[in-house]
Scaffold this active site. Sequence first.
Site, mmCIF file in Angstrom:
data_model
loop_
_atom_site.group_PDB
_atom_site.id
_atom_site.type_symbol
_atom_site.label_atom_id
_atom_site.label_comp_id
_atom_site.label_asym_id
_atom_site.label_seq_id
_atom_site.Cartn_x
_atom_site.Cartn_y
_atom_site.Cartn_z
ATOM 1 C CG HIS A 179 -6.762 -3.162 2.840
ATOM 2 N ND1 HIS A 179 -6.135 -1.917 2.977
ATOM 3 C CD2 HIS A 179 -7.935 -2.795 2.564
ATOM 4 C CE1 HIS A 179 -6.729 -0.865 2.324
ATOM 5 N NE2 HIS A 179 -7.897 -1.361 1.987
ATOM 6 C CG ASP A 221 -2.016 1.032 1.040
ATOM 7 O OD1 ASP A 221 -3.249 0.606 1.116
ATOM 8 O OD2 ASP A 221 -1.873 2.206 1.203
ATOM 9 C CG HIS A 249 -8.495 -2.885 -2.673
ATOM 10 N ND1 HIS A 249 -9.415 -2.399 -3.248
ATOM 11 C CD2 HIS A 249 -8.263 -2.209 -1.190
ATOM 12 C CE1 HIS A 249 -9.833 -1.040 -2.620
ATOM 13 N NE2 HIS A 249 -9.201 -0.954 -1.328
ATOM 14 C CD GLU A 293 -9.791 6.647 1.008
ATOM 15 O OE1 GLU A 293 -9.046 6.592 0.361
ATOM 16 O OE2 GLU A 293 -10.246 7.166 1.877
ATOM 17 C CB VAL A 294 -9.151 2.005 -4.690
ATOM 18 C CG1 VAL A 294 -9.076 1.466 -6.205
ATOM 19 C CG2 VAL A 294 -8.145 3.223 -4.452
HETATM 20 P P1 5GP Z 1 -9.912 1.396 0.285
HETATM 21 O O1 5GP Z 1 -10.041 2.547 1.282
HETATM 22 O O2 5GP Z 1 -10.282 1.669 -1.096
HETATM 23 O O3 5GP Z 1 -9.942 -0.148 0.949
HETATM 24 O O4 5GP Z 1 -8.129 1.282 0.146
HETATM 25 C C1 5GP Z 1 -7.543 2.014 -0.922
HETATM 26 C C2 5GP Z 1 -6.127 1.719 -0.626
HETATM 27 O O5 5GP Z 1 -5.294 1.957 -1.840
HETATM 28 C C3 5GP Z 1 -5.471 2.708 0.360
HETATM 29 O O6 5GP Z 1 -5.174 2.114 1.442
HETATM 30 C C4 5GP Z 1 -4.577 3.576 -0.366
HETATM 31 O O7 5GP Z 1 -3.421 3.914 0.415
HETATM 32 C C5 5GP Z 1 -4.360 2.622 -1.583
HETATM 33 N N1 5GP Z 1 -3.723 3.319 -2.724
HETATM 34 C C6 5GP Z 1 -4.363 4.243 -3.377
HETATM 35 N N2 5GP Z 1 -3.791 4.642 -4.420
HETATM 36 C C7 5GP Z 1 -2.619 3.624 -4.365
HETATM 37 C C8 5GP Z 1 -1.721 3.515 -5.599
HETATM 38 O O8 5GP Z 1 -1.593 4.309 -6.488
HETATM 39 N N3 5GP Z 1 -0.581 2.411 -5.045
HETATM 40 C C9 5GP Z 1 -0.752 1.858 -3.945
HETATM 41 N N4 5GP Z 1 0.317 1.104 -4.024
HETATM 42 N N5 5GP Z 1 -1.770 2.209 -3.180
HETATM 43 C C10 5GP Z 1 -2.672 2.868 -3.501
#
Ligand code: 5GP
Length: 117
Positions: free
Chosen positions: A105, A33, A103, A98-99
Site C-alpha cells: 500500500h 485502491d 501487495h 484481505e487479499v
Molecule cells: P489488504 O487488507 O489485503 O492489505 O488490502 C486489500 C486492498 O485491496 C484494500 O485496500 C481494498 O480496498 C483493495 N481492493 C480489493 N479489491 C480490489 C479491486 O478489485 N480493485 C482495487 N483497485 N482494489 C481492490
Amino acid sequence: MENSTDCIFCKIAEGEMSTNFLYEGENVIAFDDINPQAPVHALIVPRAHIASMNDVGSAADNLVGRMFHVARDIAKQKGIDKTGYQLLIRTGRDGGQEVDHIHLHLTGGKELGLNVG
Ligand code: 5GP
Ligand code: ZN
C-alpha cells in the site's frame, strides 16, 4: 509460480478487469485502491501470485525491492514525495490482510497516523 484463477489481483494483472494502471512493468503493476483510505492510495502488486510476505523466498527478494522502487516513483508521480507517505504490507489475519496476493500500500496526501485503512 502459477497465477490463481480466483485471485482478484491475478485477474487485474492479466488484464481481465477494467483497471486504470499507474504502472505496468514486466514483473510489477500498480493501480489505485478501489476503497481509498487517503487522498493518494495506490497498490503495488507483483504479476506473480505470491500469497503473502510469508511466501517471499530469496528468489523474490528482487521483486519486493522492485515493488518499493515502483512505490517511490508513484509517490513522485502523484506529487507526495516531498510531503511524505506510508508504505505498508499487511500480512495474515492479525495484519489485516484481505487479499491473499502480496501487495504494497502507498498512502499519502494527508497527515497519516500509525494505522491507515
Ligand atoms: P489488504 O487488507 O489485503 O492489505 O488490502 C486489500 C486492498 O485491496 C484494500 O485496500 C481494498 O480496498 C483493495 N481492493 C480489493 N479489491 C480490489 C479491486 O478489485 N480493485 C482495487 N483497485 N482494489 C481492490
Ligand atoms: Zn494472485
